[in-house]
Design a protein around this motif. Sequence first.
Motif, short mmCIF file in Angstrom:
data_model
loop_
_atom_site.label_atom_id
_atom_site.label_comp_id
_atom_site.label_asym_id
_atom_site.label_seq_id
_atom_site.Cartn_x
_atom_site.Cartn_y
_atom_site.Cartn_z
N ILE A 27 0.84 -1.20 0.00
CA ILE A 27 0.00 0.00 0.00
C ILE A 27 0.87 1.25 0.00
O ILE A 27 0.59 2.23 -0.70
N GLU A 28 1.96 1.22 0.75
CA GLU A 28 2.87 2.37 0.80
C GLU A 28 3.49 2.64 -0.57
O GLU A 28 3.61 3.80 -0.99
N ILE A 29 3.88 1.58 -1.28
CA ILE A 29 4.47 1.75 -2.61
C ILE A 29 3.47 2.38 -3.56
O ILE A 29 3.79 3.32 -4.31
N LEU A 30 2.23 1.90 -3.55
CA LEU A 30 1.19 2.43 -4.44
C LEU A 30 0.84 3.87 -4.08
O LEU A 30 0.67 4.72 -4.96
N THR A 31 0.73 4.14 -2.80
CA THR A 31 0.42 5.51 -2.35
C THR A 31 1.52 6.48 -2.74
O THR A 31 1.26 7.59 -3.23
N ASN A 32 2.76 6.06 -2.54
CA ASN A 32 3.90 6.93 -2.88
C ASN A 32 3.96 7.20 -4.38
O ASN A 32 4.32 8.30 -4.81
N LEU A 75 -5.42 -2.85 -6.33
CA LEU A 75 -5.69 -1.95 -7.44
C LEU A 75 -6.90 -1.07 -7.15
O LEU A 75 -6.87 0.14 -7.34
N ARG A 76 -7.99 -1.71 -6.71
CA ARG A 76 -9.22 -0.95 -6.44
C ARG A 76 -9.02 0.07 -5.33
O ARG A 76 -9.55 1.19 -5.41
N ILE A 242 0.30 10.46 -15.56
CA ILE A 242 -0.23 9.11 -15.70
C ILE A 242 0.36 8.19 -14.64
O ILE A 242 1.57 8.17 -14.41
N LEU A 243 -0.53 7.43 -14.01
CA LEU A 243 -0.13 6.32 -13.15
C LEU A 243 -0.70 5.06 -13.78
O LEU A 243 -1.91 4.86 -13.82
N LEU A 244 0.19 4.23 -14.32
CA LEU A 244 -0.22 2.98 -14.94
C LEU A 244 -0.10 1.86 -13.91
O LEU A 244 0.98 1.63 -13.34
N LEU A 245 -1.20 1.19 -13.64
CA LEU A 245 -1.23 0.09 -12.69
C LEU A 245 -1.54 -1.21 -13.43
O LEU A 245 -2.31 -1.21 -14.40
N GLY A 246 -0.97 -2.29 -12.98
CA GLY A 246 -1.26 -3.57 -13.61
C GLY A 246 -1.13 -4.70 -12.61
O GLY A 246 -0.42 -4.59 -11.61
N SER A 247 -1.86 -5.78 -12.88
CA SER A 247 -1.75 -6.97 -12.05
C SER A 247 -1.76 -8.20 -12.93
O SER A 247 -2.39 -8.21 -13.99
N THR A 273 7.87 -0.06 -11.18
CA THR A 273 8.06 -0.80 -9.94
C THR A 273 7.30 -2.12 -10.01
O THR A 273 6.12 -2.14 -10.36
N PHE A 274 7.99 -3.19 -9.68
CA PHE A 274 7.36 -4.52 -9.64
C PHE A 274 7.15 -4.91 -8.19
O PHE A 274 8.08 -4.87 -7.38
#
Length: 366
Positions: A27-32, A75-76, A242-247, A273-274
């Motif tokens: 969560i910290e990585i995504l928030t940052n 992601l959500r 842009i913030l591109l997110l993927g799973s 970032t992986f």
Amino acid sequence: FISGPLEDTGLFRNSNDSAIFGRESEIEILTNAAEQISNQTDVRSQYAINGSNITFPKRAVFISGRSGSGKSTLLRRTMNQCRDRGWFVVYCKFDKQADALMTVFKAIDTSLVCLATNFTSYSPLVNIIHRTLMSSIDMEGIRELCAILPNLAFIFPNVTKPVGQSSRLSPIGEIGARRNRLDYLFHVLVKSLCSTVRLVFALDDMQWADLLSITVVATFFGTVDQTSIGSNLGITGGNGGILLLGSYRDNEVDNDGFLMNQMKYLSLSMQVTFVSIGELSKESTNKMLSSMLCLPTRLTSSLATIVHQKTCGNAMFIKEFLKSIITNRILQFSVKSRRWIWDDDVIDLISISKGVAELLSEKLTM
């Protein structure tokens, strides 16, 4: 005891995915990542006024893990946080039964609904989309785009559909020679979106995407700051980003396959970032049960030990296991005691599910 429909228990009502356990570092990585885009766009908007040229803010975070580990939940959560802060969100969930590229277009079309329903808030963005499309493609292209994206029609109310063109999304196989044109239309539309507002573009279950869809997306995000689309209109992207997110499921993707290669390609032009997520620890499982059952962790500790053993700490398996023992009235709510009660010995005798057995077998062979 209370008995009735499973949904009446209220244990599995978590529509906003606010309660996530054991994923603090992820969560910290995504928030940052989101905050980095916000900070860079704030700085960029100041310099754009003076015509200065600084790097277009873009980042990518890709989450990998087994099925049921909680990738989509992360992601959500990130998308909801960004949406609450005024970001424009596009969420694309791939399906192995559906055409991948048209799934991307359908996701964009679905996200366009908010432009019409919140026109006052998004009027600057609507104007940018209108001006960019009108200057970058001909009227036939706009008709074609409106046919593929029906919700775009409110921006061009006077544009009629091409004769014989269905308003439904067509399979990419029927489009044939128009693939390159679709590629260009995608670039124009998404560039107009991310030039004015911060954009989250989320790709869920990427293991089911095909080479064409991933290439189109990766090529755009890799070159978005190099394309001249909209430059003649003074669109500098000062407030955009842009913030591109993927799973994706790491056990269903080849290390040297096209998906991994395209993600590596993106790392040449943007920070990527992986994040690999594993199963929940016994401690996190206990916190999860404590929250769901509204009991202190000292009372759920023994149950958590059994549940963790039965589910390998897989978040989806944990929820399915709880649903099973509630349905079979092994875990029940006692009105007299005003709390959930269970028998550890009875739960310990329950056989593990096929999915857990397969997961255990994979771990033993690793």
